[in-house]
Write a protein that holds these residues in place. Structure first.
Motif, PDB file in Angstrom:
ATOM      1  N   UNK A   1       0.975  -1.168   0.052  1.00 38.23           N
ATOM      2  CA  UNK A   1      -0.054  -0.075   0.026  1.00 38.23           C
ATOM      3  C   UNK A   1       0.852   1.344  -0.056  1.00 38.23           C
ATOM      4  N   UNK A   2       2.013   1.376   0.856  1.00 41.40           N
ATOM      5  CA  UNK A   2       2.975   2.472   0.828  1.00 41.40           C
ATOM      6  C   UNK A   2       3.306   2.576  -0.705  1.00 41.40           C
ATOM      7  N   UNK A   3       3.804   1.482  -1.220  1.00 39.00           N
ATOM      8  CA  UNK A   3       4.269   1.747  -2.636  1.00 39.00           C
ATOM      9  C   UNK A   3       3.367   2.206  -3.584  1.00 39.00           C
TER      10      UNK A   3
ATOM     11  N   UNK B   1      -1.243  12.030   3.189  1.00 46.51           N
ATOM     12  CA  UNK B   1      -0.587  10.859   3.116  1.00 46.51           C
ATOM     13  C   UNK B   1      -0.668  10.312   4.533  1.00 46.51           C
ATOM     14  N   UNK B   2      -0.623  11.025   5.480  1.00 45.54           N
ATOM     15  CA  UNK B   2      -0.534  10.926   7.113  1.00 45.54           C
ATOM     16  C   UNK B   2      -2.019  10.124   7.359  1.00 45.54           C
ATOM     17  N   UNK B   3      -2.928  10.869   6.962  1.00 43.92           N
ATOM     18  CA  UNK B   3      -4.494  10.081   7.005  1.00 43.92           C
ATOM     19  C   UNK B   3      -4.461   8.931   6.347  1.00 43.92           C
ATOM     20  N   UNK B   4      -4.107   8.859   5.229  1.00 40.40           N
ATOM     21  CA  UNK B   4      -4.260   7.626   4.328  1.00 40.40           C
ATOM     22  C   UNK B   4      -3.433   6.439   4.881  1.00 40.40           C
ATOM     23  N   UNK B   5      -2.230   6.634   5.542  1.00 44.17           N
ATOM     24  CA  UNK B   5      -1.727   5.701   6.136  1.00 44.17           C
ATOM     25  C   UNK B   5      -2.307   5.050   7.417  1.00 44.17           C
ATOM     26  N   UNK B   6      -2.863   6.042   8.275  1.00 45.40           N
ATOM     27  CA  UNK B   6      -3.507   5.918   9.453  1.00 45.40           C
ATOM     28  C   UNK B   6      -4.748   5.198   9.258  1.00 45.40           C
TER      29      UNK B   6
ATOM     30  N   UNK C   1      -9.315   1.732   3.331  1.00 48.07           N
ATOM     31  CA  UNK C   1      -9.405   1.860   1.814  1.00 48.07           C
ATOM     32  C   UNK C   1      -9.996   0.367   1.265  1.00 48.07           C
ATOM     33  N   UNK C   2     -10.854   0.477   0.295  1.00 51.44           N
ATOM     34  CA  UNK C   2     -11.616  -0.520  -0.254  1.00 51.44           C
ATOM     35  C   UNK C   2     -10.732  -0.683  -1.708  1.00 51.44           C
TER      36      UNK C   2
ATOM     37  N   UNK D   1      -7.578   3.728  -5.611  1.00 48.48           N
ATOM     38  CA  UNK D   1      -6.699   4.255  -4.550  1.00 48.48           C
ATOM     39  C   UNK D   1      -6.577   5.840  -4.960  1.00 48.48           C
ATOM     40  N   UNK D   2      -6.344   6.306  -6.092  1.00 49.55           N
ATOM     41  CA  UNK D   2      -6.189   7.556  -6.410  1.00 49.55           C
ATOM     42  C   UNK D   2      -7.351   8.417  -5.961  1.00 49.55           C
ATOM     43  N   UNK D   3      -8.818   8.055  -6.224  1.00 50.39           N
ATOM     44  CA  UNK D   3      -9.903   8.610  -5.932  1.00 50.39           C
ATOM     45  C   UNK D   3      -9.994   8.712  -4.408  1.00 50.39           C
ATOM     46  N   UNK D   4      -9.748   7.510  -3.685  1.00 52.99           N
ATOM     47  CA  UNK D   4      -9.624   7.550  -2.286  1.00 52.99           C
ATOM     48  C   UNK D   4      -8.817   8.534  -1.696  1.00 52.99           C
ATOM     49  N   UNK D   5      -7.641   8.887  -2.250  1.00 51.97           N
ATOM     50  CA  UNK D   5      -6.473   9.789  -1.706  1.00 51.97           C
ATOM     51  C   UNK D   5      -7.006  11.158  -2.087  1.00 51.97           C
ATOM     52  N   UNK D   6      -7.531  11.543  -3.285  1.00 55.37           N
ATOM     53  CA  UNK D   6      -8.142  12.634  -3.673  1.00 55.37           C
ATOM     54  C   UNK D   6      -9.199  12.978  -2.801  1.00 55.37           C
TER      55      UNK D   6
END
Length: 173
Positions: free
Chosen positions: A6-8, A39-44, A49-50, A55-60
């Motif tokens: 996921x990090x990569x 990025x911090x929130x995504x990793x936390x 994440x589904x 992934x891009x739309x989730x991050x955006x």
């Protein structure tokens, strides 16, 4: 092992996040802060994440929600300082000014909702459906905002000069 993957995957999205953030806030330092927070929130929240959804739309979506929250917070602070001006202890600092080309100046004049839709679809390559997911609005709203943004850009670019500040763009919901 799953977290490393996921990090990569998230790392590969950083340039897209950075471009979107810079286009939203027009300030490189503030944009980098937005990306960092995203990025911090995504990793936390990695467990939220589904993987069936992009992934891009989730991050955006995370970044968009933070951006909207920041705008609301700033509006509340401005309203407070207008109501209670004696509480201002430090004069507001000047934002960094960048030399913008004509399209950047025109984009700056668009309402935030229209600019976001245009950036997601035209710059970041999201589909209407993905953009609707990021913005948490119906697909029809994305189409409407995109249409209005494109028309407003055409009008602004034809009206010139952009420095005058006299052109007003219609807002939508």
């Amino acid at each position: 092992m799953l977290m490393d993957k996921l990090r990569s995957l998230i790392t590969a999205e950083i340039p897209h996040l950075r471009r979107y953030a810079r286009a939203l806030v027009r300030n490189a330092d503030e944009a980098d802060d937005m990306v960092q927070a995203c990025l911090e929130k995504a990793l936390a929240r990695a467990s939220q994440w589904n993987s069936d959804k992009g992934l891009r739309s989730w991050l955006f979506r995370i970044m968009h929600n933070d951006f909207v929250s920041t705008l609301r917070r700033r509006d509340r602070e401005r309203a407070f300082h207008r109501r209670y001006p004696e509480t201002d202890s430090v004069p507001p600092s000047q934002e960094n000014l960048f030399e913008l080309n004509q399209v950047d100046k025109a984009m700056d004049r668009l309402p935030v909702e229209q600019r976001e839709a245009l950036l997601l679809v035209a710059v970041s390559g999201f589909s209407y459906e993905e953009s609707a997911q990021v913005l948490a609005v119906p697909v029809g709203t994305v189409r409407s905002r995109l249409s209005r943004a494109r028309e407003a850009l055409r009008e602004i670019m034809q009206s010139r000069p952009l420095e005058s500040g006299s052109f007003e763009v219609r807002r939508d919901g």
